[in-house]
Enzyme design. Structure first.
Site, short mmCIF file in Angstrom:
data_model
loop_
_atom_site.label_atom_id
_atom_site.label_comp_id
_atom_site.label_asym_id
_atom_site.label_seq_id
_atom_site.Cartn_x
_atom_site.Cartn_y
_atom_site.Cartn_z
N LYS A 128 -12.44 41.02 -24.36
CA LYS A 128 -11.79 40.80 -23.07
C LYS A 128 -12.10 41.93 -22.09
CE LYS A 128 -8.29 38.01 -25.32
NZ LYS A 128 -8.99 37.98 -26.62
N LYS A 163 -2.74 37.83 -21.33
CA LYS A 163 -3.02 37.74 -22.77
C LYS A 163 -3.23 39.13 -23.37
CE LYS A 163 -7.69 36.27 -21.42
NZ LYS A 163 -8.69 35.20 -21.54
N ARG A 214 -17.80 27.20 -23.70
CA ARG A 214 -18.43 28.22 -24.53
C ARG A 214 -19.95 28.09 -24.39
NH1 ARG A 214 -17.01 30.77 -29.16
NH2 ARG A 214 -15.26 31.44 -27.87
N ARG A 229 -14.26 22.86 -23.94
CA ARG A 229 -13.00 22.75 -24.68
C ARG A 229 -11.93 22.36 -23.68
NH1 ARG A 229 -13.67 28.66 -27.07
NH2 ARG A 229 -14.10 28.92 -24.87
N ARG A 237 -4.16 25.86 -22.84
CA ARG A 237 -5.17 26.66 -23.53
C ARG A 237 -6.40 25.84 -23.88
NH1 ARG A 237 -1.42 28.77 -28.25
NH2 ARG A 237 -0.80 26.57 -28.06
N ASP A 277 -17.31 32.79 -22.64
CA ASP A 277 -16.31 31.80 -22.23
C ASP A 277 -16.34 31.70 -20.72
OD1 ASP A 277 -15.69 31.43 -24.85
OD2 ASP A 277 -13.78 32.49 -24.78
N GLU A 285 -14.31 35.78 -21.07
CA GLU A 285 -14.40 36.59 -22.28
C GLU A 285 -15.86 36.63 -22.72
OE1 GLU A 285 -11.78 35.74 -25.51
OE2 GLU A 285 -10.03 35.41 -24.22
N ASN A 287 -17.52 36.97 -26.31
CA ASN A 287 -17.18 36.96 -27.73
C ASN A 287 -18.35 37.48 -28.57
OD1 ASN A 287 -14.46 35.25 -28.00
ND2 ASN A 287 -15.70 34.40 -26.35
#
Length: 320
Positions: A128, A163, A214, A229, A237, A277, A285, A287
């Site tokens: 993050k 978050k 993603r 997603r 979410r 993301d 984000e 990842n």
């Protein structure tokens, strides 16, 4: 490149994975299909002795079978630096124990193994916080433990996502609107009353219509499709683990621009498999620990992303 590549995978217990969706399994099946020998370890199996990285390593055989996807031999102690590739696929949380594991993998790297993703990058690139290195690619973002500043940020933008810095799978993600009476409780919970850092980002409404996408990067190059997603109507979410629906779309020009900015820096840092993301036009984000999405995209588009990754690693071994 060695005539027969020996790969060590460090992962969570293989008995507990969901084989239909597990990206690590897809990578291992691709490696096995190329004749690579595969050895299995969990985080607890890594250790240092007199500066040498060791692991209790079990021979592993994989199967693309939803009922019986592996057989495992008896573990034997081995020097990690004497293996060709170590695939670090331990899921977050990225805690102190994870950091200790990267120290062991640092020693394995210095002693001869190619570690993917590189241990230093795993430590340096919080999924993050690392977005701060690419502000032109991201929506307005605040990382702080000051609850007053979080409130001011929310007032400035009207709606925000809050978050923790060490979460995964959609855990403890809150969406707040200005005036929400729960906001102080959320700030207190996330920061431990101002003792821990948390992240606040401007809410991006595109998540409702276009999802949390993603984008997978293999050695800095994007896979041509993004995994969309789509949040459930009763949830905000965009995480499959939180009930989001998996769809997909081709990469657009904005996606490719984002990858052109971020991808080369990740490649230079030895981060060979990364997931961005993306919501709307912005990266939320980066990842680097154990990105997922391979199985879904392979199934939808006839891809072999695990094979792409294994081929990239093979080229790196050949160059070395």
């Amino acid at each position: 490149m060695p005539s027969r590549v020996r790969l060590v995978v460090v992962m969570d217990p293989i008995e507990a994975i969901k084989p239909a969706k597990d990206s690590t399994l897809a990578i291992l099946l691709a490696a096995q299909a190329r004749g690579w020998e595969i050895f299995y370890a969990e985080q607890k199996d890594l250790y240092l002795r007199d500066g040498v990285a060791w692991g209790r390593l079990a021979p592993l055989r994989l199967f693309d079978d939803l009922r019986a996807w592996f057989t495992r031999g008896e573990p034997v102690a081995g020097k990690l630096g004497e293996y060709d590739v170590i695939l670090m696929r331990k899921d977050p949380p990225f805690d102190t124990e994870y950091v200790y594991s990267t120290y062991i993998l640092d020693r394995a790297e210095l002693q001869g193994a190619l570690v993917c993703n590189r241990p230093q990058g795993l430590r340096d690139m919080n999924e993050k916080v690392y977005t701060a290195w690419f502000p032109e690619c991201c929506a307005p973002t605040l990382v702080t433990r000051d609850m007053h500043d979080m409130g001011e940020f929310l007032r400035e933008h009207g709606k925000a996502v809050c978050k923790p810095l060490d979460g995964m799978g959609g855990r403890s993600i809150f969406v707040l609107e200005n005036g929400d009476k729960n906001r102080n409780v959320v700030f207190e919970t996330l920061t431990g009353y101002g003792t821990r850092y948390a992240i606040v980002q401007r809410y991006l409404p595109e998540i409702v219509t276009a999802g949390d996408c993603r984008v997978l990067l293999v050695n800095g190059e994007p896979v041509p499709f993004a995994l969309q997603r789509m949040p459930d109507a009763s949830d905000h979410r965009g995480n499959l683990a939180a009930g989001a629906r998996a769809e997909s779309r081709p990469l657009n020009d904005r996606d490719r621009w984002l990858c052109s900015i971020i991808g080369p820096k990740l490649q230079a840092a030895g981060m060979v498999f990364v997931g961005l993301d993306v919501i709307g036009d912005y990266v939320t984000e980066i990842n680097v620990t154990s990105p997922t999405g391979i199985r879904e995209l392979d199934k939808k588009h006839g891809l072999d992303i695990g094979g792409m990754l294994v081929s990239s690693i093979s080229r790196t071994l050949g160059a070395a």
